[in-house]
Scaffold this active site. Structure first.
Site, short mmCIF file in Angstrom:
data_model
loop_
_atom_site.label_atom_id
_atom_site.label_comp_id
_atom_site.label_asym_id
_atom_site.label_seq_id
_atom_site.Cartn_x
_atom_site.Cartn_y
_atom_site.Cartn_z
N HIS A 1 6.61 6.01 1.67
CA HIS A 1 7.45 4.90 1.21
C HIS A 1 8.32 5.37 0.04
O HIS A 1 9.49 5.01 -0.06
CB HIS A 1 6.59 3.73 0.72
N ALA B 1 3.52 8.17 -0.64
CA ALA B 1 4.67 9.07 -0.84
C ALA B 1 5.72 8.93 0.27
O ALA B 1 6.90 9.21 0.04
CB ALA B 1 4.17 10.50 -0.94
N LYS C 1 8.40 8.12 11.58
CA LYS C 1 7.08 8.16 12.26
C LYS C 1 6.93 7.00 13.23
O LYS C 1 6.39 7.15 14.31
CB LYS C 1 5.97 8.11 11.21
N GLN D 1 2.87 -9.66 13.17
CA GLN D 1 2.89 -8.41 13.93
C GLN D 1 1.50 -7.82 14.18
O GLN D 1 1.37 -6.73 14.72
CB GLN D 1 3.80 -7.37 13.27
N GLY E 1 10.94 4.53 8.31
CA GLY E 1 10.36 5.87 8.51
C GLY E 1 10.39 6.28 9.97
O GLY E 1 10.06 5.48 10.86
N SER F 1 0.31 7.42 6.15
CA SER F 1 0.24 6.06 6.69
C SER F 1 -0.76 5.30 5.83
O SER F 1 -1.78 5.87 5.42
CB SER F 1 -0.26 6.10 8.14
N SER F 2 -0.49 4.02 5.61
CA SER F 2 -1.44 3.22 4.83
C SER F 2 -2.80 3.18 5.55
O SER F 2 -3.83 3.01 4.93
CB SER F 2 -0.90 1.81 4.65
N ALA G 1 0.87 -1.19 0.00
CA ALA G 1 0.00 0.00 0.00
C ALA G 1 0.90 1.24 0.00
O ALA G 1 0.75 2.16 0.82
CB ALA G 1 -0.96 -0.01 1.19
O1 PAF Z 1 6.69 -0.45 9.13
C1 PAF Z 1 6.24 -1.42 8.49
O2 PAF Z 1 5.63 -1.26 7.44
C2 PAF Z 1 6.43 -2.82 9.05
O3 PAF Z 1 6.34 -2.84 10.42
C3 PAF Z 1 7.72 -3.49 8.56
C4 PAF Z 1 8.95 -2.76 9.08
C5 PAF Z 1 7.74 -3.54 7.05
C6 PAF Z 1 7.78 -4.92 9.08
O4 PAF Z 1 6.69 -5.68 8.63
#
Ligand code: PAF
Length: 309
Positions: free
Chosen positions: A40, A38, A153, A64, A151, A189-190, A35
């Site tokens: 990323h 900008a 954030k 996670q 990032g 943020s996504s 997803a």
């Molecule tokens: O920040 C994220 O998008 C995730 O926590 C990561 C670092 C890709 C790990 O899945």
């Protein structure tokens, strides 16, 4: 614009990286859950600029997410993500299936203990950072990258990742890149995709709070409780915002500080309905987020609500 190579297994990722490194090329890794936005793109651009080959991983990591969190509804936009990577000059995209990352019989955990996981998101989302530590370790080991980009954030995630990269002698430099904000000041943020227009207007209290903190610090306020209070005052003006925490912490140890100095992280976590948002300001370093004044937003919320009939 050349298409990135798509690799789907840890072994294929390792092979690609080892070939590049054997040819003396420097490899940069940008771990993501897809997803791509900008924010990323700014990490990817830095990896492309600083390294000879940039690799982007796209993997919505089940480990996670806690039960009841947004694993199923987490936005998945693979075609767009691949197009963005192609446009930025990414050499390879690592796009594994869950079974390639966690095959049957998988039984290993990675847990960062100590102050980095002693509170804040670690407390609110038990097990979350174990899942992050596990996947990031697996990605760093497979990608053999020289540098990995994250990032700012996600400040606590950065502290956890730095800790594990050091403790496990991974040999990858962890680069933390500035937060990218939308036109209204909200950190990209996504998960922003979950917000309705009026929820988004209320969420702007978060960057507005951080802007108040930045102004307080610029005005010479160094008492952490006063800086935190300045943030909380702004957050209180958005009634639908359920604040989880506001804190001033040391960026490395993540221990709360009494005095704000340059580099202190000011953290906010809050929910609007089922959407959880976090944001961070690096005191004395980040500019105050530019957010429309509260009065303008209040009248826009009124208009949006009236429009719903
Ligand atoms: O920040 C994220 O998008 C995730 O926590 C990561 C670092 C890709 C790990 O899945």
């Amino acid at each position: 614009m050349s298409e990135p190579t798509v690799v789907e297994t840890p072994a294929a990722l390792r092979l690609a990286s080892e070939r590049w490194r054997a040819a003396g090329l420097m490899v940069g890794l940008v771990p993501t859950m897809g997803a791509l936005h900008a924010g990323h793109a700014s990490l990817i651009r830095r990896a492309v600029e600083e390294c000879d080959r940039a690799v982007v991983s796209i993997f919505v990591n089940p480990a996670q997410f806690r039960p009841g969190e947004d694993l199923e509804r987490y936005p998945r936009t693979v075609e767009q993500d691949l197009a963005l990577c192609a446009g930025e000059g990414v050499a390879a995209v690592y796009l594994p299936l869950v079974e390639a990352v966690y095959p049957p019989g998988f039984a290993t955990s990675v847990s960062v203990t100590g102050t980095a996981t002693a509170g804040f998101d670690a407390e609110r989302r038990p097990g979350h950072f174990d899942g992050v530590a596990l996947i990031v370790t697996k990605l760093l080991v497979a990608a053999r990258a020289d540098v990995a980009y994250f990032g700012a954030k996600d400040a606590q995630q950065c502290a956890v990742v730095r800790r594990l990269a050091t403790d496990l002698d991974i040999g990858t430099r962890i680069a933390v890149c500035p937060t990218v904000r939308d036109h209204d000041g909200l950190a990209l943020s996504s998960r922003n995709a979950y917000l309705s227009p009026e929820q988004r207007l209320q969420a702007l209290a978060i960057p507005r709070g951080l802007a108040a903190a930045a102004r307080a610090v610029a005005d010479g306020v160094s008492d952490a409780s006063a800086v935190v209070a300045a943030v909380e005052l702004e957050l209180a003006a958005s009634p639908d915002l359920e604040v989880e925490y506001v804190a001033a912490v040391d960026p490395e140890s993540f221990v709360p500080v009494a005095t704000v100095i340059s580099g202190t992280q000011i953290l906010v976590a809050a929910r609007i309905s089922t959407t959880r948002l976090i944001d961070t300001l690096c005191a004395g370093v980040d500019e105050a987020p530019a957010v429309p004044p509260r009065a303008v937003v209040a009248s826009a919320v009124g208009t949006a609500m009236a429009g719903r009939g």
